[in-house]
Design a protein around this motif. Structure first.
Motif, short mmCIF file in Angstrom:
data_model
loop_
_atom_site.label_atom_id
_atom_site.label_comp_id
_atom_site.label_asym_id
_atom_site.label_seq_id
_atom_site.Cartn_x
_atom_site.Cartn_y
_atom_site.Cartn_z
N THR A 1 0.82 -1.20 0.00
CA THR A 1 0.00 0.00 0.00
C THR A 1 0.86 1.26 0.00
O THR A 1 1.86 1.34 0.72
N VAL A 2 0.45 2.26 -0.79
CA VAL A 2 1.12 3.56 -0.78
C VAL A 2 0.13 4.61 -0.29
O VAL A 2 -1.04 4.61 -0.68
N LEU A 3 0.62 5.49 0.57
CA LEU A 3 -0.20 6.53 1.18
C LEU A 3 0.35 7.89 0.78
O LEU A 3 1.53 8.19 1.03
N CYS A 4 -0.49 8.71 0.15
CA CYS A 4 -0.08 10.02 -0.32
C CYS A 4 -0.91 11.09 0.39
O CYS A 4 -2.14 11.15 0.18
N VAL A 5 -0.28 11.90 1.20
CA VAL A 5 -0.96 12.89 2.02
C VAL A 5 -0.79 14.25 1.36
O VAL A 5 0.29 14.83 1.36
N LEU A 6 -1.88 14.75 0.80
CA LEU A 6 -1.83 16.01 0.05
C LEU A 6 -2.56 17.14 0.76
O LEU A 6 -2.73 18.22 0.20
N THR A 7 -2.99 16.91 1.99
CA THR A 7 -3.81 17.89 2.70
C THR A 7 -3.02 19.10 3.15
O THR A 7 -3.56 20.21 3.22
N HIS A 8 -1.75 18.93 3.47
CA HIS A 8 -0.87 19.95 4.07
C HIS A 8 -1.60 20.90 5.03
O HIS A 8 -1.54 22.12 4.93
N ASP A 9 -2.32 20.28 5.94
CA ASP A 9 -3.03 20.99 7.01
C ASP A 9 -2.77 20.19 8.29
O ASP A 9 -3.11 19.01 8.37
N ALA A 10 -2.16 20.83 9.29
CA ALA A 10 -1.69 20.11 10.47
C ALA A 10 -2.80 19.33 11.17
O ALA A 10 -2.56 18.24 11.69
N LYS A 11 -4.01 19.87 11.18
CA LYS A 11 -5.06 19.17 11.91
C LYS A 11 -5.43 17.85 11.24
O LYS A 11 -5.96 16.94 11.89
N PHE A 12 -5.16 17.72 9.93
CA PHE A 12 -5.34 16.46 9.24
C PHE A 12 -4.03 15.66 9.22
O PHE A 12 -4.01 14.45 9.47
N ASP A 13 -2.93 16.35 8.87
CA ASP A 13 -1.67 15.67 8.60
C ASP A 13 -1.10 14.93 9.80
O ASP A 13 -0.70 13.77 9.70
N VAL A 14 -1.02 15.62 10.92
CA VAL A 14 -0.29 15.07 12.06
C VAL A 14 -0.92 13.78 12.58
O VAL A 14 -0.24 12.76 12.71
N LEU B 1 -2.89 11.80 11.04
CA LEU B 1 -2.84 10.82 9.95
C LEU B 1 -1.45 10.22 9.83
O LEU B 1 -1.28 8.99 9.76
N LEU B 2 -0.42 11.07 9.78
CA LEU B 2 0.95 10.58 9.63
C LEU B 2 1.41 9.81 10.86
O LEU B 2 2.22 8.87 10.75
N ALA B 3 0.93 10.19 12.03
CA ALA B 3 1.27 9.44 13.24
C ALA B 3 0.79 8.00 13.13
O ALA B 3 1.45 7.06 13.62
N GLU B 4 -0.34 7.79 12.49
CA GLU B 4 -0.83 6.43 12.23
C GLU B 4 -0.03 5.77 11.11
O GLU B 4 0.42 4.64 11.24
N ALA B 5 0.12 6.49 10.01
CA ALA B 5 0.71 5.90 8.80
C ALA B 5 2.14 5.44 9.02
O ALA B 5 2.54 4.36 8.53
N LEU B 6 2.94 6.23 9.73
CA LEU B 6 4.36 5.91 9.87
C LEU B 6 4.61 4.76 10.83
O LEU B 6 5.75 4.27 10.93
N TYR C 1 4.96 2.91 1.24
CA TYR C 1 5.36 4.29 0.96
C TYR C 1 4.43 5.24 1.71
O TYR C 1 3.21 5.05 1.72
N VAL C 2 5.04 6.25 2.34
CA VAL C 2 4.27 7.32 2.96
C VAL C 2 4.89 8.64 2.51
O VAL C 2 6.05 8.92 2.81
N GLY C 3 4.13 9.44 1.78
CA GLY C 3 4.61 10.73 1.31
C GLY C 3 3.64 11.83 1.70
O GLY C 3 2.43 11.60 1.77
N ARG D 1 11.00 7.23 7.46
CA ARG D 1 10.18 6.61 6.42
C ARG D 1 9.36 7.64 5.65
O ARG D 1 8.80 7.33 4.59
N LEU D 2 9.25 8.85 6.18
CA LEU D 2 8.39 9.87 5.57
C LEU D 2 9.07 10.52 4.37
O LEU D 2 10.18 11.06 4.50
N ARG D 3 8.41 10.49 3.23
CA ARG D 3 8.89 11.17 2.04
C ARG D 3 8.24 12.54 1.98
O ARG D 3 7.08 12.69 1.60
N SER D 4 8.99 13.54 2.42
CA SER D 4 8.44 14.89 2.50
C SER D 4 9.57 15.90 2.38
O SER D 4 10.59 15.76 3.07
N PRO D 5 9.45 16.88 1.48
CA PRO D 5 8.35 17.09 0.54
C PRO D 5 8.20 15.90 -0.43
O PRO D 5 9.20 15.30 -0.83
N ILE D 6 7.00 15.60 -0.79
CA ILE D 6 6.68 14.42 -1.58
C ILE D 6 7.19 14.56 -3.02
O ILE D 6 7.18 15.64 -3.59
N GLY D 7 7.64 13.44 -3.58
CA GLY D 7 8.02 13.42 -4.99
C GLY D 7 9.49 13.63 -5.25
O GLY D 7 10.26 14.01 -4.36
#
Length: 380
Positions: free
Chosen positions: A268-281, A283-288, A294-296, A323-329
């Motif tokens: 599974t690959v997870l792509c986080v495009l929200t760039h809003d802390a209330k969503f990102d943090v 979410l990424l705490a779970e994903a990583l 892949y987590v970007g 493991r976090l690919r950020s900035p993505i790409g």
């Protein structure tokens, strides 16, 4: 063979006889991976490819011959100065193919038909065939389900079939295709037989979090790469089928809550495009902490630095953050949504295949990776 399962299943439903050539081993800069297949029916119709063009003509003739005499055959093609542009691989690699006739009355026809029908429906299955061994057993097959149950026989003692099923189940668990060497009496000691195991599993998942304009382009890129793509966003006004017509699934939910409850695996690959802390943090705490491929996360370097600080405060350590690919790409100089999607897709492929992302003109490593002739996994 399973890579063209839908077409071959249709041929079987129509009662056609055919021969299928499957790549069972490659070396060097070979154009196709093990499992790639070319099939030819009695009318001369061909589907699939084993080399991208280099040796298709010669393999086509092998299929025709196998259809006529009913005998499987294994053939090796490699570079030769004398025949490089006739039946050789001009790229300098080697490819070995196993040609199996699938004719009415063949003992293995129903076995292969079961596997092809299962794969055509998108369900997991594996096929084991003898790719090297006694001539009278070449091509003998059995099919294996994810639970290890199997049908068919390789023509040896029962323990050989049990060993083959266990090996196939191990490969099927990871969606891999490869070869193993075993003895004719069914032990793990190499010698006597080479088993070629093809796995077909449902497509891997790409989950895109954030229903923004860049997400629509990434959905298209994900579909092009063969992923089953889900778009998730907590805002129902943005997460709509009208905005993402090519997505397999649209989910309106808080991203971290959805991720906790949905099915993921090591592909599974997870792509986080929200760039809003209330969503990102959250979410990424779970994903990583999850064993995904892949987590970007999208965002500027300043956003990334702030996000990393917040994630550390949430309890993540150096190993998880690495493991976090950020900035993505990858750095392609992308500007448009399509260019950005291309850079993300390129990074996903590079991560999956072990690529550096550098221009090939500046590297000396093999162009094609994962071309080892034998893949060995421990039997569960």
């Amino acid at each position: 063979m399973l890579d063209i399962a839908q077409e071959l299943n249709r041929w079987l439903e129509e009662g056609r006889d055919f021969a299928v050539a499957t790549v069972v081993a490659v070396g060097g800069s070979a154009p196709r991976d093990p499992g790639a297949a070319l099939a030819v029916d009695t009318e001369g119709t061909a589907i699939g490819s084993v080399s991208g063009g280099c040796v298709e003509g010669a393999v086509y003739e092998l299929c025709e011959q196998a259809l006529q005499d009913g005998r499987p055959v294994r053939e090796r093609f490699g570079y030769s100065d004398d025949d490089a542009f006739a039946v050789g691989l001009t790229c300098g690699g080697t490819v070995e193919v196993l040609v199996t006739p699938v004719r009415a009355g063949n003992a293995d026809r129903e076995i292969l038909a079961t596997a092809l029908a299962t794969a055509a429906q998108g369900d997991a299955t594996a096929v084991v065939r003898i790719a090297r061994g006694p001539a009278d057993r070449l091509g003998h097959a059995l099919t294996v389900r994810p639970d290890g149950q199997y049908t068919g026989t390789l023509g040896g003692p029962p323990r050989l079939d049990r060993l083959a099923a266990a090996e196939a189940r191990a490969l099927l668990d990871t969606g891999r295709t490869g070869s193993v060497e075993v003895s004719e009496n069914g032990s793990n000691c190499p010698g006597g037989l080479t088993l070629f195991i093809e796995s077909s599993v449902p497509p891997p998942r790409m989950i895109v979090f954030g229903a923004i304009d860049f997400a629509a382009a990434l959905v298209r890129a994900g579909k092009f790469l063969g992923y089953r793509v889900t778009v998730c966003d907590a805002r129902p006004v943005f997460a709509t089928a009208a905005r993402f017509p090519e997505a397999d699934e649209i989910v309106v939910d808080w991203p971290d809550r959805y991720l906790r409850g949905t099915e993921t695996d090591a592909r599974t690959v997870l792509c986080v495009l929200t760039h809003d802390a209330k969503f990102d943090v959250p979410l990424l705490a779970e994903a990583l902490r999850m064993p995904v491929a892949y987590v970007g996360a999208m965002g500027s370097r300043r956003t990334h630095a702030d996000r990393e600080l917040r994630l550390r405060e949430a309890g993540l350590g150096d190993g998880e953050l690495a493991r976090l690919r950020s900035p993505i790409g990858l750095d392609l100089g992308a500007r448009t949504p399509e260019e950005t999607a291309l850079s993300i897709a390129a990074e996903i492929v590079a991560t999956r295949r072990g690529g550096s992302g550098a221009p090939l003109t500046e590297t000396e490593s093999p162009i094609h990776r994962d071309t080892a002739e034998h893949v060995r996994l421990a039997v569960a």
